[in-house]
Write a protein that holds these residues in place. Structure first.
Motif, PDB file in Angstrom:
ATOM      1  N   LYS A   1       0.846  -1.003   0.015  1.00 57.54           N
ATOM      2  CA  LYS A   1       0.240   0.226  -0.060  1.00 57.54           C
ATOM      3  C   LYS A   1       0.875   1.307   0.061  1.00 57.54           C
ATOM      4  CE  LYS A   1      -4.202   2.073   0.779  1.00 57.54           C
ATOM      5  NZ  LYS A   1      -3.883   3.402   0.099  1.00 57.54           N
ATOM      6  N   ALA A   2       2.007   1.322   1.046  1.00 58.74           N
ATOM      7  CA  ALA A   2       2.686   2.420   0.888  1.00 58.74           C
ATOM      8  C   ALA A   2       3.391   2.687  -0.359  1.00 58.74           C
ATOM      9  CB  ALA A   2       3.839   2.546   1.901  1.00 58.74           C
ATOM     10  N   LEU A   3       3.906   1.557  -1.101  1.00 55.10           N
ATOM     11  CA  LEU A   3       4.477   1.669  -2.395  1.00 55.10           C
ATOM     12  C   LEU A   3       3.536   2.173  -3.425  1.00 55.10           C
ATOM     13  CD1 LEU A   3       6.750  -1.381  -2.868  1.00 55.10           C
ATOM     14  CD2 LEU A   3       7.607   0.752  -2.483  1.00 55.10           C
ATOM     15  N   MET A   4       2.393   1.830  -3.416  1.00 54.12           N
ATOM     16  CA  MET A   4       1.384   2.358  -4.290  1.00 54.12           C
ATOM     17  C   MET A   4       1.077   3.858  -4.336  1.00 54.12           C
ATOM     18  SD  MET A   4       0.433  -0.196  -6.408  1.00 54.12           S
ATOM     19  CE  MET A   4      -1.141   0.172  -7.007  1.00 54.12           C
ATOM     20  N   ASP A   5       0.907   3.994  -2.905  1.00 48.25           N
ATOM     21  CA  ASP A   5       0.554   5.586  -2.585  1.00 48.25           C
ATOM     22  C   ASP A   5       2.090   6.276  -3.274  1.00 48.25           C
ATOM     23  OD1 ASP A   5      -1.620   5.048  -1.274  1.00 48.25           O
ATOM     24  OD2 ASP A   5      -0.662   5.065   0.467  1.00 48.25           O
ATOM     25  N   LEU A   6       3.231   5.863  -3.009  1.00 47.26           N
ATOM     26  CA  LEU A   6       4.414   6.640  -3.478  1.00 47.26           C
ATOM     27  C   LEU A   6       4.359   6.466  -4.845  1.00 47.26           C
ATOM     28  CD1 LEU A   6       7.086   7.652  -2.149  1.00 47.26           C
ATOM     29  CD2 LEU A   6       8.026   5.539  -2.577  1.00 47.26           C
ATOM     30  N   LEU A   7       3.936   5.517  -5.394  1.00 50.07           N
ATOM     31  CA  LEU A   7       3.955   5.468  -7.042  1.00 50.07           C
ATOM     32  C   LEU A   7       3.087   6.677  -7.786  1.00 50.07           C
ATOM     33  CD1 LEU A   7       4.780   3.676  -9.327  1.00 50.07           C
ATOM     34  CD2 LEU A   7       2.854   2.455  -9.100  1.00 50.07           C
ATOM     35  N   GLU A   8       2.018   7.097  -6.955  1.00 52.15           N
ATOM     36  CA  GLU A   8       1.206   8.148  -7.511  1.00 52.15           C
ATOM     37  C   GLU A   8       1.648   9.380  -7.305  1.00 52.15           C
ATOM     38  OE1 GLU A   8      -2.316   7.618  -7.965  1.00 52.15           O
ATOM     39  OE2 GLU A   8      -2.023   5.571  -7.992  1.00 52.15           O
ATOM     40  N   VAL A   9       2.678   9.614  -6.485  1.00 47.55           N
ATOM     41  CA  VAL A   9       3.374  11.042  -6.307  1.00 47.55           C
ATOM     42  C   VAL A   9       4.741  11.124  -6.910  1.00 47.55           C
ATOM     43  CG1 VAL A   9       1.678  11.540  -4.585  1.00 47.55           C
ATOM     44  CG2 VAL A   9       3.848  10.574  -3.919  1.00 47.55           C
ATOM     45  N   GLU A  10       5.334   9.885  -7.036  1.00 48.79           N
ATOM     46  CA  GLU A  10       6.839   9.899  -7.416  1.00 48.79           C
ATOM     47  C   GLU A  10       7.090  10.776  -8.710  1.00 48.79           C
ATOM     48  OE1 GLU A  10      10.285  10.270  -7.194  1.00 48.79           O
ATOM     49  OE2 GLU A  10       9.648   9.269  -5.329  1.00 48.79           O
ATOM     50  N   LYS A  11       8.146  11.613  -8.646  1.00 47.46           N
ATOM     51  CA  LYS A  11       8.457  12.371  -9.989  1.00 47.46           C
ATOM     52  C   LYS A  11       9.534  11.748 -10.900  1.00 47.46           C
ATOM     53  CE  LYS A  11       6.441  16.690  -8.682  1.00 47.46           C
ATOM     54  NZ  LYS A  11       5.492  16.336  -7.740  1.00 47.46           N
ATOM     55  N   TYR A  12      10.539  11.146 -10.029  1.00 49.95           N
ATOM     56  CA  TYR A  12      11.766  11.013 -10.706  1.00 49.95           C
ATOM     57  C   TYR A  12      11.790   9.314 -11.409  1.00 49.95           C
ATOM     58  CZ  TYR A  12      13.864  14.806  -8.273  1.00 49.95           C
ATOM     59  OH  TYR A  12      14.196  15.858  -7.986  1.00 49.95           O
ATOM     60  N   ASP A  14      13.858   7.123 -12.486  1.00 49.37           N
ATOM     61  CA  ASP A  14      14.543   5.832 -11.769  1.00 49.37           C
ATOM     62  C   ASP A  14      14.303   5.444 -10.636  1.00 49.37           C
ATOM     63  OD1 ASP A  14      15.474   8.208 -10.650  1.00 49.37           O
ATOM     64  OD2 ASP A  14      17.380   7.597 -10.465  1.00 49.37           O
ATOM     65  N   VAL A  15      13.406   6.298  -9.720  1.00 46.32           N
ATOM     66  CA  VAL A  15      12.741   5.912  -8.589  1.00 46.32           C
ATOM     67  C   VAL A  15      11.428   5.006  -8.932  1.00 46.32           C
ATOM     68  CG1 VAL A  15      11.713   6.603  -6.399  1.00 46.32           C
ATOM     69  CG2 VAL A  15      13.668   7.825  -7.111  1.00 46.32           C
ATOM     70  N   ILE A  16      10.582   5.551 -10.033  1.00 43.56           N
ATOM     71  CA  ILE A  16       9.367   4.988 -10.363  1.00 43.56           C
ATOM     72  C   ILE A  16       9.914   3.479 -10.974  1.00 43.56           C
ATOM     73  CG2 ILE A  16       7.575   4.800 -12.033  1.00 43.56           C
ATOM     74  CD1 ILE A  16       7.673   8.092 -11.893  1.00 43.56           C
ATOM     75  N   GLU A  17      10.840   3.318 -11.573  1.00 49.43           N
ATOM     76  CA  GLU A  17      11.347   2.092 -12.151  1.00 49.43           C
ATOM     77  C   GLU A  17      11.610   1.060 -10.946  1.00 49.43           C
ATOM     78  OE1 GLU A  17      13.875   2.553 -16.111  1.00 49.43           O
ATOM     79  OE2 GLU A  17      14.836   3.227 -14.451  1.00 49.43           O
ATOM     80  N   SER A  22       9.808  -3.579  -7.535  1.00 43.75           N
ATOM     81  CA  SER A  22       9.365  -4.092  -6.374  1.00 43.75           C
ATOM     82  C   SER A  22       7.883  -4.471  -6.435  1.00 43.75           C
ATOM     83  CB  SER A  22       9.488  -3.078  -5.067  1.00 43.75           C
ATOM     84  OG  SER A  22      10.822  -2.425  -5.153  1.00 43.75           O
ATOM     85  N   LEU A  23       7.002  -4.044  -6.750  1.00 46.89           N
ATOM     86  CA  LEU A  23       5.537  -4.053  -6.871  1.00 46.89           C
ATOM     87  C   LEU A  23       5.251  -5.244  -7.734  1.00 46.89           C
ATOM     88  CD1 LEU A  23       3.869  -0.441  -7.077  1.00 46.89           C
ATOM     89  CD2 LEU A  23       3.720  -2.051  -5.118  1.00 46.89           C
ATOM     90  N   ILE A  24       6.016  -5.660  -8.698  1.00 43.88           N
ATOM     91  CA  ILE A  24       5.917  -6.797  -9.767  1.00 43.88           C
ATOM     92  C   ILE A  24       6.370  -8.129  -8.730  1.00 43.88           C
ATOM     93  CG2 ILE A  24       6.661  -7.860 -11.727  1.00 43.88           C
ATOM     94  CD1 ILE A  24       6.407  -5.286 -13.073  1.00 43.88           C
ATOM     95  N   LYS A  37      -5.268   2.443 -15.090  1.00 49.87           N
ATOM     96  CA  LYS A  37      -5.224   3.573 -14.224  1.00 49.87           C
ATOM     97  C   LYS A  37      -3.904   4.360 -13.925  1.00 49.87           C
ATOM     98  CE  LYS A  37      -4.464   0.846  -9.863  1.00 49.87           C
ATOM     99  NZ  LYS A  37      -5.111   0.191  -8.576  1.00 49.87           N
ATOM    100  N   TYR A  38      -2.690   3.652 -14.280  1.00 55.69           N
ATOM    101  CA  TYR A  38      -1.615   4.164 -13.770  1.00 55.69           C
ATOM    102  C   TYR A  38      -1.212   5.438 -14.844  1.00 55.69           C
ATOM    103  CZ  TYR A  38      -1.029  -0.102 -11.069  1.00 55.69           C
ATOM    104  OH  TYR A  38      -1.420  -1.136 -10.112  1.00 55.69           O
ATOM    105  N   ARG A  39      -0.384   6.232 -14.471  1.00 56.57           N
ATOM    106  CA  ARG A  39       0.106   7.311 -15.311  1.00 56.57           C
ATOM    107  C   ARG A  39       0.947   6.747 -16.087  1.00 56.57           C
ATOM    108  NH1 ARG A  39       3.794  10.913 -11.456  1.00 56.57           N
ATOM    109  NH2 ARG A  39       4.358   8.755 -10.520  1.00 56.57           N
ATOM    110  N   ASP A  40       1.077   7.730 -17.385  1.00 62.43           N
ATOM    111  CA  ASP A  40       1.759   7.415 -18.724  1.00 62.43           C
ATOM    112  C   ASP A  40       3.316   6.802 -18.239  1.00 62.43           C
ATOM    113  OD1 ASP A  40      -0.322   8.233 -20.096  1.00 62.43           O
ATOM    114  OD2 ASP A  40       0.742  10.066 -20.748  1.00 62.43           O
ATOM    115  N   ASN A  41       3.907   7.595 -17.406  1.00 67.63           N
ATOM    116  CA  ASN A  41       5.452   6.949 -17.131  1.00 67.63           C
ATOM    117  C   ASN A  41       5.476   5.635 -16.475  1.00 67.63           C
ATOM    118  OD1 ASN A  41       4.627   8.111 -14.760  1.00 67.63           O
ATOM    119  ND2 ASN A  41       6.464   9.398 -14.714  1.00 67.63           N
ATOM    120  N   VAL A  42       4.342   5.527 -15.698  1.00 66.39           N
ATOM    121  CA  VAL A  42       4.318   4.023 -15.003  1.00 66.39           C
ATOM    122  C   VAL A  42       4.104   2.949 -15.969  1.00 66.39           C
ATOM    123  CG1 VAL A  42       3.174   2.886 -13.314  1.00 66.39           C
ATOM    124  CG2 VAL A  42       3.598   5.264 -12.741  1.00 66.39           C
TER     125      VAL A  42
END
Length: 201
Positions: A1-12, A14-17, A22-24, A37-42
C-alpha cells in the motif's frame, strides 16, 4: 500500500522504475490487474519491465506513443509466436515510428518473416535503415545479402551505408561479389566505403 501511494506521487523516473520492479516482485497479478489507471510514465516502465505477452499486447495498444513503443520492444524481447504475430501487424501501422520500433523488435526475435523484406520498401528511410539491420541479424545469409544488396541504390545515403556495413559483416563470397558489383557507385562516399569493405572481406 505504501509503495502504491508512493507510485502516485513520485516524480523521478529511476525511482518509479524501482517501485514498479518491487511491486511486480511482491504481487504481479494484483499490480498488473488495472494497468490503465496508472500514469503514462508508470505504464511505460511496466512495458519495459514485464515479459508477459498478454500484458505487453495490451500496452502495445496504449494511446500514449512512448508506452506503445516500449511495449513493442518488450514483445521483441519475449519473442514468442504470439509476440511475433503482433509485431508483424505493426509493420503496417500508419505511424513510421511504430513501424520502425516493430522492425527493430523483430530483429531482436531472430525471426525472419517475409513481411520484414517488405519493410525495405517503406516510405520512411529510417524504417528501411533498421530493416537492413534486422534482416542481417535474423535471416539466412544468402537471402539477407540478396535482399540488402537491392538497397545499395537507395536515395537515402545512410540506408546505403547501413547496407554496406550489413553485407560486410555477413561476409563470404556473395558479400564480396555484391559489393564489387557496386564499386562504381555514383556517390564518392559510398564508393570509398565499398572499397574499404571489400578490403576487409
Amino acid at each position: 500500500k505504501a509503495l502504491m501511494d508512493l507510485l502516485e506521487v513520485e516524480k523521478y523516473y529511476d525511482v518509479i522504475e524501482k517501485i514498479v520492479e518491487s511491486l511486480i516482485k511482491i504481487d504481479a497479478d494484483i499490480f498488473l490487474a488495472d494497468i490503465p489507471k496508472y500514469r503514462d510514465n508508470v505504464r511505460e516502465i511496466i512495458a519495459k519491465t514485464v515479459s508477459d505477452v498478454d500484458v505487453l499486447s495490451k500496452l502495445a495498444d496504449d494511446q500514449n506513443k512512448k508506452v506503445k513503443i516500449a511495449a513493442i520492444y518488450g514483445l521483441g524481447r519475449a519473442a514468442t509466436d504470439d509476440a511475433i504475430a503482433i509485431l508483424i501487424s505493426f509493420l503496417r501501422d500508419r505511424d513510421s515510428d511504430i513501424r520502425k520500433a516493430a522492425v527493430v523488435a523483430l530483429g531482436e526475435t531472430h525471426y525472419c518473416p517475409p513481411e520484414l523484406f517488405n519493410a525495405l520498401q517503406d516510405d520512411d528511410p529510417w524504417v528501411r535503415f533498421y530493416a537492413i539491420k534486422a534482416i542481417a541479424f535474423s535471416c539466412d545469409k544468402e537471402k539477407a545479402i540478396s535482399m540488402i544488396g537491392t538497397m545499395l541504390h537507395d536515395e537515402f545515403i545512410p540506408v546505403v551505408m547501413s547496407a554496406i556495413d550489413a553485407i560486410g559483416e555477413i561476409g563470404g563470397r556473395e558479400a564480396y561479389e555484391t559489393l564489387a558489383h557496386h564499386e562504381e557507385h555514383p556517390n564518392p562516399d559510398v564508393r570509398d566505403k565499398i572499397k574499404k569493405a571489400l578490403k576487409s572481406l
